[in-house]
Design a protein around this motif. Structure first.
Motif, PDB file in Angstrom:
ATOM      1  N   ASN A 442     -29.566 -10.854 -15.385  1.00 56.57           N
ATOM      2  CA  ASN A 442     -29.996 -11.023 -13.995  1.00 56.57           C
ATOM      3  C   ASN A 442     -29.413  -9.948 -13.106  1.00 56.57           C
ATOM      4  O   ASN A 442     -30.122  -9.376 -12.265  1.00 56.57           O
ATOM      5  N   VAL A 443     -28.149  -9.672 -13.263  1.00 55.14           N
ATOM      6  CA  VAL A 443     -27.500  -8.662 -12.424  1.00 55.14           C
ATOM      7  C   VAL A 443     -28.048  -7.279 -12.743  1.00 55.14           C
ATOM      8  O   VAL A 443     -28.244  -6.449 -11.848  1.00 55.14           O
ATOM      9  N   ALA A 444     -28.350  -7.019 -14.022  1.00 57.93           N
ATOM     10  CA  ALA A 444     -28.860  -5.703 -14.418  1.00 57.93           C
ATOM     11  C   ALA A 444     -30.208  -5.395 -13.787  1.00 57.93           C
ATOM     12  O   ALA A 444     -30.571  -4.218 -13.649  1.00 57.93           O
ATOM     13  N   ILE A 445     -30.978  -6.420 -13.385  1.00 57.13           N
ATOM     14  CA  ILE A 445     -32.241  -6.159 -12.676  1.00 57.13           C
ATOM     15  C   ILE A 445     -31.970  -5.359 -11.404  1.00 57.13           C
ATOM     16  O   ILE A 445     -32.788  -4.531 -10.991  1.00 57.13           O
ATOM     17  N   GLY A 446     -30.810  -5.600 -10.785  1.00 52.58           N
ATOM     18  CA  GLY A 446     -30.469  -4.862  -9.571  1.00 52.58           C
ATOM     19  C   GLY A 446     -30.329  -3.377  -9.782  1.00 52.58           C
ATOM     20  O   GLY A 446     -30.449  -2.590  -8.827  1.00 52.58           O
ATOM     21  N   ALA A 447     -30.074  -2.950 -11.026  1.00 49.82           N
ATOM     22  CA  ALA A 447     -29.898  -1.519 -11.317  1.00 49.82           C
ATOM     23  C   ALA A 447     -31.212  -0.861 -11.729  1.00 49.82           C
ATOM     24  O   ALA A 447     -31.193   0.258 -12.252  1.00 49.82           O
ATOM     25  N   GLY A 482     -16.059 -11.567  -9.468  1.00 45.99           N
ATOM     26  CA  GLY A 482     -15.263 -12.629 -10.077  1.00 45.99           C
ATOM     27  C   GLY A 482     -16.016 -13.594 -10.969  1.00 45.99           C
ATOM     28  O   GLY A 482     -15.577 -14.731 -11.156  1.00 45.99           O
ATOM     29  N   LEU A 483     -17.141 -13.156 -11.558  1.00 44.39           N
ATOM     30  CA  LEU A 483     -17.913 -14.036 -12.444  1.00 44.39           C
ATOM     31  C   LEU A 483     -17.833 -13.604 -13.905  1.00 44.39           C
ATOM     32  O   LEU A 483     -18.687 -13.982 -14.720  1.00 44.39           O
ATOM     33  N   GLU A 484     -16.816 -12.816 -14.269  1.00 44.14           N
ATOM     34  CA  GLU A 484     -16.790 -12.261 -15.619  1.00 44.14           C
ATOM     35  C   GLU A 484     -16.765 -13.332 -16.712  1.00 44.14           C
ATOM     36  O   GLU A 484     -17.273 -13.126 -17.819  1.00 44.14           O
ATOM     37  N   GLN A 485     -16.189 -14.504 -16.425  1.00 44.18           N
ATOM     38  CA  GLN A 485     -16.131 -15.551 -17.448  1.00 44.18           C
ATOM     39  C   GLN A 485     -17.501 -16.159 -17.725  1.00 44.18           C
ATOM     40  O   GLN A 485     -17.687 -16.872 -18.723  1.00 44.18           O
ATOM     41  N   HIS A 486     -18.489 -15.891 -16.853  1.00 40.78           N
ATOM     42  CA  HIS A 486     -19.841 -16.430 -17.036  1.00 40.78           C
ATOM     43  C   HIS A 486     -20.844 -15.340 -17.397  1.00 40.78           C
ATOM     44  O   HIS A 486     -22.051 -15.575 -17.329  1.00 40.78           O
ATOM     45  N   MET A 487     -20.378 -14.173 -17.817  1.00 42.39           N
ATOM     46  CA  MET A 487     -21.256 -13.019 -17.993  1.00 42.39           C
ATOM     47  C   MET A 487     -22.416 -13.297 -18.948  1.00 42.39           C
ATOM     48  O   MET A 487     -23.542 -12.842 -18.735  1.00 42.39           O
ATOM     49  N   GLN A 498     -21.981 -20.352  -7.411  1.00 42.02           N
ATOM     50  CA  GLN A 498     -21.876 -19.195  -8.292  1.00 42.02           C
ATOM     51  C   GLN A 498     -23.210 -18.464  -8.412  1.00 42.02           C
ATOM     52  O   GLN A 498     -23.230 -17.244  -8.608  1.00 42.02           O
ATOM     53  N   GLN A 499     -24.315 -19.183  -8.274  1.00 43.22           N
ATOM     54  CA  GLN A 499     -25.614 -18.513  -8.275  1.00 43.22           C
ATOM     55  C   GLN A 499     -25.744 -17.585  -7.067  1.00 43.22           C
ATOM     56  O   GLN A 499     -26.315 -16.492  -7.163  1.00 43.22           O
ATOM     57  N   ARG A 500     -25.221 -18.021  -5.929  1.00 44.80           N
ATOM     58  CA  ARG A 500     -25.271 -17.154  -4.746  1.00 44.80           C
ATOM     59  C   ARG A 500     -24.364 -15.936  -4.921  1.00 44.80           C
ATOM     60  O   ARG A 500     -24.710 -14.825  -4.492  1.00 44.80           O
ATOM     61  N   ILE A 501     -23.230 -16.127  -5.557  1.00 42.55           N
ATOM     62  CA  ILE A 501     -22.352 -14.994  -5.857  1.00 42.55           C
ATOM     63  C   ILE A 501     -23.053 -14.047  -6.826  1.00 42.55           C
ATOM     64  O   ILE A 501     -22.958 -12.815  -6.706  1.00 42.55           O
ATOM     65  N   LEU A 502     -23.764 -14.616  -7.803  1.00 46.10           N
ATOM     66  CA  LEU A 502     -24.517 -13.802  -8.755  1.00 46.10           C
ATOM     67  C   LEU A 502     -25.543 -12.930  -8.019  1.00 46.10           C
ATOM     68  O   LEU A 502     -25.720 -11.756  -8.346  1.00 46.10           O
ATOM     69  N   ARG A 525     -20.194 -26.015  -0.659  1.00 40.33           N
ATOM     70  CA  ARG A 525     -19.092 -26.868  -0.216  1.00 40.33           C
ATOM     71  C   ARG A 525     -18.033 -26.018   0.479  1.00 40.33           C
ATOM     72  O   ARG A 525     -18.066 -24.787   0.434  1.00 40.33           O
ATOM     73  N   TYR A 526     -17.082 -26.704   1.106  1.00 38.61           N
ATOM     74  CA  TYR A 526     -16.088 -26.009   1.923  1.00 38.61           C
ATOM     75  C   TYR A 526     -15.317 -24.962   1.117  1.00 38.61           C
ATOM     76  O   TYR A 526     -15.160 -23.817   1.546  1.00 38.61           O
ATOM     77  N   ARG A 527     -14.863 -25.342  -0.086  1.00 36.26           N
ATOM     78  CA  ARG A 527     -14.086 -24.416  -0.896  1.00 36.26           C
ATOM     79  C   ARG A 527     -14.937 -23.228  -1.333  1.00 36.26           C
ATOM     80  O   ARG A 527     -14.464 -22.086  -1.370  1.00 36.26           O
ATOM     81  N   GLU A 528     -16.204 -23.485  -1.650  1.00 39.58           N
ATOM     82  CA  GLU A 528     -17.094 -22.398  -2.048  1.00 39.58           C
ATOM     83  C   GLU A 528     -17.328 -21.437  -0.886  1.00 39.58           C
ATOM     84  O   GLU A 528     -17.413 -20.219  -1.089  1.00 39.58           O
ATOM     85  N   LYS A 529     -17.414 -21.973   0.339  1.00 40.41           N
ATOM     86  CA  LYS A 529     -17.554 -21.094   1.505  1.00 40.41           C
ATOM     87  C   LYS A 529     -16.317 -20.227   1.694  1.00 40.41           C
ATOM     88  O   LYS A 529     -16.420 -19.044   2.040  1.00 40.41           O
ATOM     89  N   GLN A 530     -15.157 -20.809   1.448  1.00 40.10           N
ATOM     90  CA  GLN A 530     -13.926 -20.020   1.554  1.00 40.10           C
ATOM     91  C   GLN A 530     -13.924 -18.866   0.548  1.00 40.10           C
ATOM     92  O   GLN A 530     -13.564 -17.740   0.882  1.00 40.10           O
ATOM     93  N   GLN A 531     -14.333 -19.154  -0.681  1.00 39.10           N
ATOM     94  CA  GLN A 531     -14.373 -18.117  -1.714  1.00 39.10           C
ATOM     95  C   GLN A 531     -15.393 -17.040  -1.366  1.00 39.10           C
ATOM     96  O   GLN A 531     -15.146 -15.845  -1.581  1.00 39.10           O
ATOM     97  N   LEU A 532     -16.532 -17.452  -0.801  1.00 45.69           N
ATOM     98  CA  LEU A 532     -17.545 -16.484  -0.387  1.00 45.69           C
ATOM     99  C   LEU A 532     -17.002 -15.598   0.726  1.00 45.69           C
ATOM    100  O   LEU A 532     -17.187 -14.372   0.708  1.00 45.69           O
ATOM    101  N   GLY A 533     -16.326 -16.207   1.697  1.00 50.67           N
ATOM    102  CA  GLY A 533     -15.743 -15.425   2.788  1.00 50.67           C
ATOM    103  C   GLY A 533     -14.722 -14.416   2.281  1.00 50.67           C
ATOM    104  O   GLY A 533     -14.679 -13.260   2.746  1.00 50.67           O
ATOM    105  N   GLU A 534     -13.896 -14.820   1.321  1.00 50.62           N
ATOM    106  CA  GLU A 534     -12.910 -13.902   0.740  1.00 50.62           C
ATOM    107  C   GLU A 534     -13.593 -12.726   0.043  1.00 50.62           C
ATOM    108  O   GLU A 534     -13.152 -11.576   0.149  1.00 50.62           O
ATOM    109  N   LEU A 535     -14.698 -13.014  -0.656  1.00 57.24           N
ATOM    110  CA  LEU A 535     -15.438 -11.943  -1.331  1.00 57.24           C
ATOM    111  C   LEU A 535     -16.004 -10.958  -0.324  1.00 57.24           C
ATOM    112  O   LEU A 535     -15.893  -9.730  -0.501  1.00 57.24           O
ATOM    113  N   LEU A 536     -16.597 -11.459   0.755  1.00 54.16           N
ATOM    114  CA  LEU A 536     -17.199 -10.563   1.752  1.00 54.16           C
ATOM    115  C   LEU A 536     -16.145  -9.719   2.449  1.00 54.16           C
ATOM    116  O   LEU A 536     -16.380  -8.536   2.741  1.00 54.16           O
TER     117      LEU A 536
END
Length: 595
Positions: A442-447, A482-487, A498-502, A525-536
């Motif tokens: 899925n990510v490789a489609i971006g390239a 940070g999704l390497e464990q789900h590659m 995680q789909q949104r992070i993908l 969820r709240y924790r997922e929003k925090q992780q998204l904010g940290e990524l951005l």
């Protein structure tokens, strides 16, 4: 290693038996009847394989493939009998002719959608069929007789037993070529055509041209089947190339599993054997002759669509190893990158953009800017026009009036694909992934725009070096977010966060100068929003510029450098977060007024 060979054993047993059948000694000698039946299964499989690519993967239903079988058959029949041309030269001429005809037809019909596409394929299928039956040069409905037998390195293939190996080698080469294609850069784009065309365009895929290309390849496979059929039979007439046979080919693909490569062979085998059996059994049971097997096929199709829409192959697949999955190399040469703008440089300038849908003004003369190195949030209540504005910037919609510039170039008249080329990557309000593909794929489609190998190089697997570079880049972006464990997990198995992070990783794989995120925190969820904010924040620290469309003010308040607030398609406020938060118009929009 032991597990690998254990999983591969069934497929090798199948291939050994398949190629040993014609030469088994007495008492295991296979009668000529079964060799003939297997020859026809092979011929039908070649056509059905093209339909798996075209219909099962690409999502384009075609009832006209039998006509392309006819083009290949009549090309070799006419050239070999009228001019004494070598059959192999006739094969090349037939392929070229078929490719040209398919290119012309595909350029028109592949633009159709819904029920118009299959109706279009019926129309040109019937046209070619009646052309075969009405041309004097092709013998009209009597056809052409006296087609010479094939020969390979001096060996005559005049009998069904001798041509058996050639037919099944072509089948296996077709299987390998399609698998090579699907596990490649253009193959990932092809898999995105079915239900994810908007996403594919945003990643730089020329979806209209890709549809035509796979239509042409499916036609070429059908023509090769027709070539082999003509030399097996020694004669051709229009009957096998009509609409009825076109429906049968599609039926074979559906029965076997229209989305599965090996399902094409299974479907061809099931229908060919069943048809042969029913043609002799039903007249005896009913006491009169007729094509009663069609009734059984109709009932079978209804039952299949009701209880096994993926066909029979998924039930058989458990006995066979799973097809190869793309894996990222440990090391590869880095892909070239775009030059990044200096901090503070104007990147995106939206100047009085307006979008009207009839009498509805969805975006009302909105203006704002995004500078390099900033996070700009476009916020507002539901229905404020944020996503419409976003789609104007990314080329999904065309502005009614106004101008949009990116790095000094006007882009409001460009397509999504052209905008992606200029360095704008995006995600979607509603996640657009290919759920059965891995996170890496899925990510490789971006390239996609960062590679150049096309369909024909991919069929022969001449793209290995570039493919390694693309997958290595995709793996790097997966690690970046940070999704390497789900590659190597299927994308559909990930939770929404995680789909949104993908999706962000896929957009980063485009090597964007500006990253556009359409409501990335929606449903999290709240924790997922925090992780998204940290990524951005981390991406901003790495120099990425971000335009964020969001309606959650709490999420963007400590994240964005500046806010642009919209309501009913109009910009009602813009500026620093602390200033916007206290703006009376913004309070009114979000809270409905304060006493």
């Amino acid at each position: 290693m032991k597990r690998l060979f254990s999983g591969a054993r069934p497929i090798w047993i199948f291939l050994v038996i398949l190629f040993a059948l014609p030469v088994l000694p007495h008492p295991l000698h296979v009668p000529e009847y079964w060799i003939t039946l297997l020859n026809y299964i092979g011929l039908y499989s070649i056509v059905a394989l093209g339909l798996v690519l075209l219909t099962g993967v690409g999502g384009m239903t075609s009832f006209g493939q039998a006509a392309f079988v006819g083009v290949g058959a009549y090309a070799t029949a006419y050239l070999t009998t009228q001019f004494g041309v070598s059959p192999w030269i006739a094969l090349v001429v037939g392929i070229v002719m078929t490719a040209f005809v398919a290119l012309v037809i595909g350029a028109v019909t592949m633009r159709l959608s819904g029920h118009f596409l299959p109706l279009g394929t019926i129309a040109w299928g019937l046209s070619l069929y009646y052309l075969f039956g009405n041309l004097d040069a092709l013998g009209k409905y009597d056809g052409i007789n006296g087609i010479p037998a094939l020969s390979v390195v001096g060996l005559s293939l005049a009998s069904g037993r001798s041509i058996y190996y050639l037919i099944w080698v072509v089948v296996l080469v077709s299987v390998v070529s399609i698998q090579n294609l699907l596990n490649s850069r253009p193959g990932r784009a092809i898999r995105a055509l079915r239900g994810a065309g908007v996403m594919a365009e945003a990643m730089g895929v020329h979806t209209a041209w890709m549809r035509v290309i796979i239509f042409v390849y499916a036609a070429i496979l059908a023509a090769i089947s027709g070539f082999l059929y003509a030399h097996l039979q020694g004669a051709v007439n229009p009957t096998p190339f009509g609409l009825n046979h076109g429906i049968e080919y599609l039926f074979m693909a559906v029965v076997g599993g229209v989305a599965h490569v090996w399902g094409a062979i299974l479907g061809a085998a099931i229908l060919t054997i069943l048809q042969d059996y029913l043609q002799s059994l039903l007249p005896r049971l009913l006491g009169e002759s007729g094509n009663f097997e069609i009734i059984v096929f109709g009932v079978l199709m209804v039952a299949l669509l009701q209880y096994a829409r993926q066909g029979v192959w998924p039930f058989v697949a458990r006995w066979f190893p799973r097809g190869p999955r793309a894996r990222a190399p440990e090391h590869a040469e880095a892909l070239p990158r775009q030059t990044k703008p200096a901090p503070g440089e104007p990147l995106l300038v939206v100047d009085r953009a307006r979008k009207e849908f009839g009498g509805l003004v969805a975006v009302n003369d909105v203006s704002f800017e995004v500078e390099a190195g900033q996070i700009i949030a476009l916020i507002g209540p539901n229905g404020a026009g944020k996503s419409t504005t976003f789609n104007l910037v990314t080329g999904v919609l065309q502005a009614t009036r106004g101008e949009i510039h990116f790095r000094g170039e006007r882009i409001d008249a460009l397509s999504s694909r052209e905008i992606a080329k200029r360095g704008i990557g995006r995600t979607f309000q509603h996640v657009k992934l290919l759920p059965t593909m891995t996170v890496l794929e899925n990510v490789a489609i971006g390239a996609h725009l960062r590679g150049s190998s096309g369909v024909w190089r991919s069929l022969a697997r001449l793209n290995a070096q570039e493919e390694g570079r693309l997958l290595f880049e995709a793996a790097e972006q997966i690690r970046r977010v940070g999704l390497e464990q789900h590659m190597y997990d299927e994308a559909g198995s990930l939770p929404l966060g995680q789909q949104r992070i993908l999706e962000i990783a896929r957009a980063l794989c485009c090597d964007p100068t500006l990253l556009l995120l359409d409501e990335p925190a929606a449903g999290l969820r709240y924790r997922e929003k925090q992780q998204l904010g940290e990524l951005l924040r981390r991406l901003k620290g790495e120099g990425m510029s971000i335009l964020l469309v969001e309606h959650d003010m709490d999420f963007v308040m400590n994240l964005a450098d500046r806010l642009v607030v919209m309501e009913f398609g109009t910009r009602i406020a813009h500026g620093l977060p602390e200033d916007v938060q206290n703006d009376p118009a913004v309070v009114e929009a979000y809270l409905g007024g304060v006493e």
